[in-house]
Design an enzyme around this catalytic site. Sequence first.
Site, mmCIF file in Angstrom:
data_model
loop_
_atom_site.group_PDB
_atom_site.id
_atom_site.type_symbol
_atom_site.label_atom_id
_atom_site.label_comp_id
_atom_site.label_asym_id
_atom_site.label_seq_id
_atom_site.Cartn_x
_atom_site.Cartn_y
_atom_site.Cartn_z
ATOM 1 N N ASP A 232 0.873 -1.175 0.000
ATOM 2 C CA ASP A 232 0.000 0.000 0.000
ATOM 3 C C ASP A 232 0.914 1.230 0.000
ATOM 4 O O ASP A 232 1.623 1.492 0.978
ATOM 5 C CB ASP A 232 -0.850 -0.056 1.283
ATOM 6 C CG ASP A 232 -2.108 0.789 1.197
ATOM 7 O OD1 ASP A 232 -2.043 1.867 0.577
ATOM 8 O OD2 ASP A 232 -3.132 0.389 1.778
ATOM 9 N N ASP B 183 -2.689 4.674 -2.341
ATOM 10 C CA ASP B 183 -3.556 5.408 -1.416
ATOM 11 C C ASP B 183 -3.908 6.787 -1.986
ATOM 12 O O ASP B 183 -3.022 7.486 -2.489
ATOM 13 C CB ASP B 183 -2.797 5.564 -0.085
ATOM 14 C CG ASP B 183 -3.657 6.168 1.005
ATOM 15 O OD1 ASP B 183 -4.665 5.557 1.365
ATOM 16 O OD2 ASP B 183 -3.304 7.267 1.483
ATOM 17 N N GLU C 228 -6.749 3.895 -5.412
ATOM 18 C CA GLU C 228 -7.864 4.273 -4.542
ATOM 19 C C GLU C 228 -8.333 5.649 -5.004
ATOM 20 O O GLU C 228 -7.558 6.596 -5.063
ATOM 21 C CB GLU C 228 -7.436 4.363 -3.080
ATOM 22 C CG GLU C 228 -8.640 4.609 -2.180
ATOM 23 C CD GLU C 228 -8.366 5.405 -0.913
ATOM 24 O OE1 GLU C 228 -9.199 5.358 -0.005
ATOM 25 O OE2 GLU C 228 -7.341 6.109 -0.836
ATOM 26 N N HIS D 47 -11.131 -1.207 5.063
ATOM 27 C CA HIS D 47 -10.793 -0.688 6.391
ATOM 28 C C HIS D 47 -11.345 0.717 6.645
ATOM 29 O O HIS D 47 -11.107 1.282 7.710
ATOM 30 C CB HIS D 47 -9.269 -0.693 6.559
ATOM 31 C CG HIS D 47 -8.589 0.244 5.598
ATOM 32 N ND1 HIS D 47 -8.645 0.078 4.228
ATOM 33 C CD2 HIS D 47 -7.862 1.354 5.786
ATOM 34 C CE1 HIS D 47 -7.986 1.042 3.633
ATOM 35 N NE2 HIS D 47 -7.502 1.841 4.566
ATOM 36 N N ASP D 48 -12.021 1.300 5.660
ATOM 37 C CA ASP D 48 -12.561 2.657 5.816
ATOM 38 C C ASP D 48 -14.087 2.680 5.878
ATOM 39 O O ASP D 48 -14.666 3.763 5.981
ATOM 40 C CB ASP D 48 -12.122 3.539 4.636
ATOM 41 C CG ASP D 48 -10.628 3.811 4.636
ATOM 42 O OD1 ASP D 48 -10.033 3.871 5.734
ATOM 43 O OD2 ASP D 48 -10.052 3.958 3.548
HETATM 44 C C1 NOJ Z 1 -7.245 6.358 2.449
HETATM 45 C C2 NOJ Z 1 -6.978 5.214 3.366
HETATM 46 O O1 NOJ Z 1 -7.701 4.097 2.931
HETATM 47 C C3 NOJ Z 1 -7.354 5.678 4.745
HETATM 48 O O2 NOJ Z 1 -7.375 4.631 5.671
HETATM 49 C C4 NOJ Z 1 -6.379 6.753 5.145
HETATM 50 O O3 NOJ Z 1 -6.729 7.263 6.410
HETATM 51 C C5 NOJ Z 1 -6.393 7.901 4.124
HETATM 52 N N1 NOJ Z 1 -6.335 7.423 2.781
HETATM 53 C C6 NOJ Z 1 -5.223 8.806 4.327
HETATM 54 O O4 NOJ Z 1 -4.057 8.162 3.931
#
Ligand code: NOJ
Length: 535
Positions: A97, A198, A257, A319-320
């Site tokens: 990542d 990311d 992402e 995870h978000d």
């Molecule tokens: C996206 C990530 O998936 C998230 O977990 C993170 O807090 C933010 N980007 C900042 O890097």
Amino acid sequence: MRHWWEDAVFYQIYPRSFADSNEDGIGDLQGIRNKLGYLVDLGVDVLWISPFFKSPMKDFGYDVSDYRDVDPMFGTLDDLRTLLSDAKTRGIRIVLDLVANHSSDEHPWFFEARSSKDSPKHDWYLWVPETGRPPNNWTAIFELGSAWHPNLATGERYLGTFTKYQPEFNWRNDELREAFYDIMRFWYALGVDGFRLDVATGYFKDSELRSNPFSSKANPDFFQKHIYDRNRPEVHEVFKEMRAVADAAGERVLIGETHGHDRLLAASCYGKHDDELHLAFNFEFLYEKWGARNFRESAERWYAALPDGAWPNFTLSNHDHPRHAWRYRGRRFGGASSEAETEARARVAAAMLLTLRGTPFIYYGEEIGMTCYPFPRAALRDPLGIATWPLRGLGRDPERTPMQWTGGENAGFSTAKPWLPINRDYRSRNVATQETDPASLLSWYKSLIALRRAKAALHEGSITFLDLDVDVLAYTRRAASCESILVLINFASQPRAISQGAPGRVVLGTARAGGTALKAEGIVLKPYEVVIAEV
Ligand code: NOJ
Ligand code: CA
């Protein structure tokens, strides 16, 4: 030419929460290595591991202070080497990542950059002169304050649209770009199979720093249309350069992402001529309410949005976002009324994810139906959860609880107190219990993954949706080298009579045994029944 990532099943590991090998309450690389047997058994092909690089952990690893080393909390670079080679021996690939939108404020580059305007690294980050007020309305979304943070030494402010601990890079700077391409080469040389990028669509900001217009959506927009602080067209140039670096290393995957849930934005990341990212997440499924029609329309929109030759992908949890087993229980997403119904929906969702045309991404624990755990506010660790409580519920911690391996102490995750509380349902919901039960959700995932791998129609075939019933998601998958596969998924809690129009033979189902004949004139699907048949 087909690529390995198109036929693969991906499995995302949030390393803090997967398996703890040295009993400090935090998952680590050796922990992952110890579970390779489990992952092989599950049948997944690729692990995407969320960041384990050196980090002050202000955003739990999404704030990197050394892009070329492992944080001691997770192990050492040698542990990673061993993990890579053991995984390879077992036929499992590993994707890292890469957090290239921002570093940690404790990265040596930022120390240097913030010390003086004359520092060679100053231009690697984004600055405005201190005038007593921020230049625009951009927000640090995990702090709910301005994204412009003071820096006394230079009399300026720097940009951090997540937290002040995550200063953002200036991707217009050529040296910075080269530094990242070198980092990518470093990991490719070590044997990693690619990167999840990311906030990939965030690398560039408006050169005039214009304020974002208002959006009525709180989630995921935070009441702003992010057209100036992210999602700028210049990013495509960088995607092309990253692609060239990946291609030079041979068959490495780049997965973007995107910010928000905008399929057009995601589709644009592939490039018009297959010259940018190989995959980009379209997050629409994460926001979709329960219902066959919703998912069908969403999938069709996604297929239509992709440029010619681009390969789709699907995700239900990460995870978000609140885990999907939990989402489909809540009223907002079309509320299941009982445990049994939640479980039935998890099976339906898995069947859809693993039989649609496109690479599936599984989030650790979804294969045993892990849900979100609403623990007390005092236990929160996520900066977003803490800053925005109670506006955004508990933030992202509930979907990051430790993997539930057994019904024993701390769910078999660790003998020490885990960094986040464990969901109380671990005594009944865990790998050990489900592994020995052929009727478990885990066994269902294994069967689906094995079938997807065995049948070319499922991993590479075309898809044709069928109009059978509004509550039944139905499609045929076809590939030249194998029988066609018919998928029938009843999203309703009531039986549905359908007429699929062709005879077939069940290969996998929730209620019908493999080998059962399907009559051409039709069948009555039981509530939440899944039938996968050769036709
Ligand atoms: C996206 C990530 O998936 C998230 O977990 C993170 O807090 C933010 N980007 C900042 O890097
Ligand atoms: Ca540990």
